[in-house]
Structure formats: C-alpha cells, structure tokens
Motif scaffolding. Sequence first.
Motif, mmCIF file in Angstrom:
data_model
loop_
_atom_site.group_PDB
_atom_site.id
_atom_site.type_symbol
_atom_site.label_atom_id
_atom_site.label_comp_id
_atom_site.label_asym_id
_atom_site.label_seq_id
_atom_site.Cartn_x
_atom_site.Cartn_y
_atom_site.Cartn_z
ATOM 1 N N HIS A 155 38.213 16.736 71.032
ATOM 2 C CA HIS A 155 38.364 15.364 70.563
ATOM 3 C C HIS A 155 37.804 14.450 71.650
ATOM 4 O O HIS A 155 38.342 14.389 72.752
ATOM 5 C CB HIS A 155 39.836 15.042 70.292
ATOM 6 N N PHE A 156 36.741 13.735 71.319
ATOM 7 C CA PHE A 156 36.078 12.859 72.290
ATOM 8 C C PHE A 156 36.466 11.407 72.050
ATOM 9 O O PHE A 156 36.346 10.897 70.931
ATOM 10 C CB PHE A 156 34.553 13.005 72.197
ATOM 11 N N GLY A 157 36.903 10.753 73.110
ATOM 12 C CA GLY A 157 37.200 9.330 73.048
ATOM 13 C C GLY A 157 38.680 9.048 72.931
ATOM 14 O O GLY A 157 39.410 9.760 72.234
ATOM 15 N N GLN A 158 39.134 7.998 73.615
ATOM 16 C CA GLN A 158 40.553 7.659 73.555
ATOM 17 C C GLN A 158 40.962 7.207 72.156
ATOM 18 O O GLN A 158 42.140 7.234 71.820
ATOM 19 C CB GLN A 158 40.892 6.596 74.607
ATOM 20 N N ASP A 159 40.002 6.842 71.339
ATOM 21 C CA ASP A 159 40.312 6.442 69.969
ATOM 22 C C ASP A 159 40.532 7.650 69.062
ATOM 23 O O ASP A 159 40.706 7.498 67.846
ATOM 24 C CB ASP A 159 39.209 5.542 69.402
ATOM 25 N N ARG A 160 40.551 8.836 69.619
ATOM 26 C CA ARG A 160 40.825 10.059 68.853
ATOM 27 C C ARG A 160 42.208 10.636 69.170
ATOM 28 O O ARG A 160 42.512 11.777 68.830
ATOM 29 C CB ARG A 160 39.759 11.136 69.135
ATOM 30 N N LEU A 161 43.065 9.841 69.792
ATOM 31 C CA LEU A 161 44.391 10.346 70.139
ATOM 32 C C LEU A 161 45.215 10.686 68.897
ATOM 33 O O LEU A 161 46.070 11.571 68.949
ATOM 34 C CB LEU A 161 45.134 9.341 71.016
ATOM 35 N N ASP A 162 44.953 10.006 67.777
ATOM 36 C CA ASP A 162 45.650 10.364 66.535
ATOM 37 C C ASP A 162 45.336 11.804 66.143
ATOM 38 O O ASP A 162 46.200 12.537 65.653
ATOM 39 C CB ASP A 162 45.251 9.431 65.395
ATOM 40 N N TRP A 163 44.083 12.209 66.349
ATOM 41 C CA TRP A 163 43.696 13.585 66.015
ATOM 42 C C TRP A 163 44.320 14.570 66.991
ATOM 43 O O TRP A 163 44.702 15.681 66.595
ATOM 44 C CB TRP A 163 42.174 13.724 66.010
ATOM 45 N N VAL A 164 44.434 14.176 68.253
ATOM 46 C CA VAL A 164 45.120 15.034 69.234
ATOM 47 C C VAL A 164 46.567 15.231 68.792
ATOM 48 O O VAL A 164 47.083 16.358 68.783
ATOM 49 C CB VAL A 164 45.054 14.415 70.648
ATOM 50 N N GLU A 165 47.203 14.143 68.397
ATOM 51 C CA GLU A 165 48.602 14.256 67.967
ATOM 52 C C GLU A 165 48.721 15.133 66.727
ATOM 53 O O GLU A 165 49.622 15.964 66.635
ATOM 54 C CB GLU A 165 49.197 12.883 67.709
ATOM 55 N N ARG A 166 47.830 14.976 65.779
ATOM 56 C CA ARG A 166 47.865 15.835 64.585
ATOM 57 C C ARG A 166 47.738 17.298 64.964
ATOM 58 O O ARG A 166 48.386 18.161 64.359
ATOM 59 C CB ARG A 166 46.742 15.469 63.627
ATOM 60 N N ALA A 167 46.895 17.586 65.935
ATOM 61 C CA ALA A 167 46.695 18.979 66.361
ATOM 62 C C ALA A 167 47.953 19.546 66.998
ATOM 63 O O ALA A 167 48.148 20.771 66.998
ATOM 64 C CB ALA A 167 45.525 19.066 67.324
ATOM 65 N N LEU A 168 48.805 18.668 67.542
ATOM 66 C CA LEU A 168 50.029 19.141 68.198
ATOM 67 C C LEU A 168 51.211 19.275 67.242
ATOM 68 O O LEU A 168 52.219 19.866 67.589
ATOM 69 C CB LEU A 168 50.415 18.163 69.323
ATOM 70 N N GLU A 169 51.065 18.707 66.060
ATOM 71 C CA GLU A 169 52.168 18.754 65.109
ATOM 72 C C GLU A 169 52.283 20.154 64.489
ATOM 73 O O GLU A 169 51.268 20.793 64.226
ATOM 74 C CB GLU A 169 51.981 17.701 64.014
#
Length: 193
Positions: free
Chosen positions: A178-192
């Motif tokens: 996930h590139f960019g701080q605006d992709r933190l939602d995707w990081v969180e989804r990956a952790l769910e």
Amino acid sequence: MQVTFYYDYGSPASYLAWTQLPTLCAKHGATLDRRPILIGGLFKITGNQSPVTIEAKGDWFFQDMSRFADRYGVSFRKNPFFIINSLPLMRGAIWAEGEGCLEDYDRVMFEACWVNGRNLNDPAEIMATLRDGGFDADAVAATIQTDDVKKRLIDVTQAAADRGLFGVPTMIVGDDMHFGQDRLDWVERALEP
C-alpha cells in the motif's frame, strides 16, 4: 499480523503515516516493523521523482497534506526549508535502529521537520535537534560517517526497491503493498479479521 512501514523523514506523507500507524496497529493487535530508507536513493534506483518537481502538483500536494493532517487531528506545516536532504537523517535512523532507540529518533526527526519546521539541511541544526531530543549528537555524527552505517542504508534501500517499492510511505501487510499515507484505510482493512 505485521505492518512493514518504509519511510523517510524528508517525506511529509511519511510523517502523516507515522502519526497514524502505531494507533492503527495497536487497535488490531498488529506489530509495526519500521524500515527507514533513503527516498533519494530509491528514486535513483527506480527512476521515480518527487511530486514537487511539477510546480502545480507540488502546490496541490502540500494542500492535500494539510487536509489529511486536519483529518487526523495532528500538527503539520510545510517545512520552509523543503526539499530536505535526508541522507544524514536516514543514516541516523540506521544508527538509532542499532541502538534500540528508533521510535524516539523517529519522533524527534519527524516532528523537527513537519511540526517545528527546523532546517535539517544545516548540519548545525541537525546537531541541535539531536541534543534537544536527548541524543548524544557527537556520537551520532561520528557513527553516521562509518562505512557500516553507510552500507546498511544503501542495502536496506536497495532491498526496498527489490521488493517493488518506488516511493514512501509504503506499508506492506502480508503480500500486499500500500503506497501513500492516503492508503491507510486499505492497511486497516488488511488487518481486519
């Protein structure tokens, strides 16, 4: 789960990601694997360049960083001395990693650059920043000139490029990048779960 976080202090987007990732990881019981690299070296390897090389894009970029800082509720201001030559700062991160104080060093350098607007292009200001942060500035300055630290920074930056990175911040969860701080939602989804 683990979030591998690649960053450079000279990157305002890295700063914004840094402000959010510890809380996000704690919320999901994930560990945060901090990986400081040299963005200038990564750009050279990959042929990429900073968005600010295009004036209109650079103006928009900093407006966007301010919007996200407001969204996150964190302090942010464009450093008046940007673009920052982060080479000595990132060598310092390699030193801090080896000394087990990378989290504290991250805080000092990110805040110096993106909250306090210090001129981290000036070696004297770097030394003052280190002292103000509670570090032995003379020891850090000596260590970052050693061949071991220089080679380690080159190696970790090359390893990032070999992994497919082309910029920072980049977060990897599992096999997904996930590139960019605006992709933190995707990081969180990956952790769910």
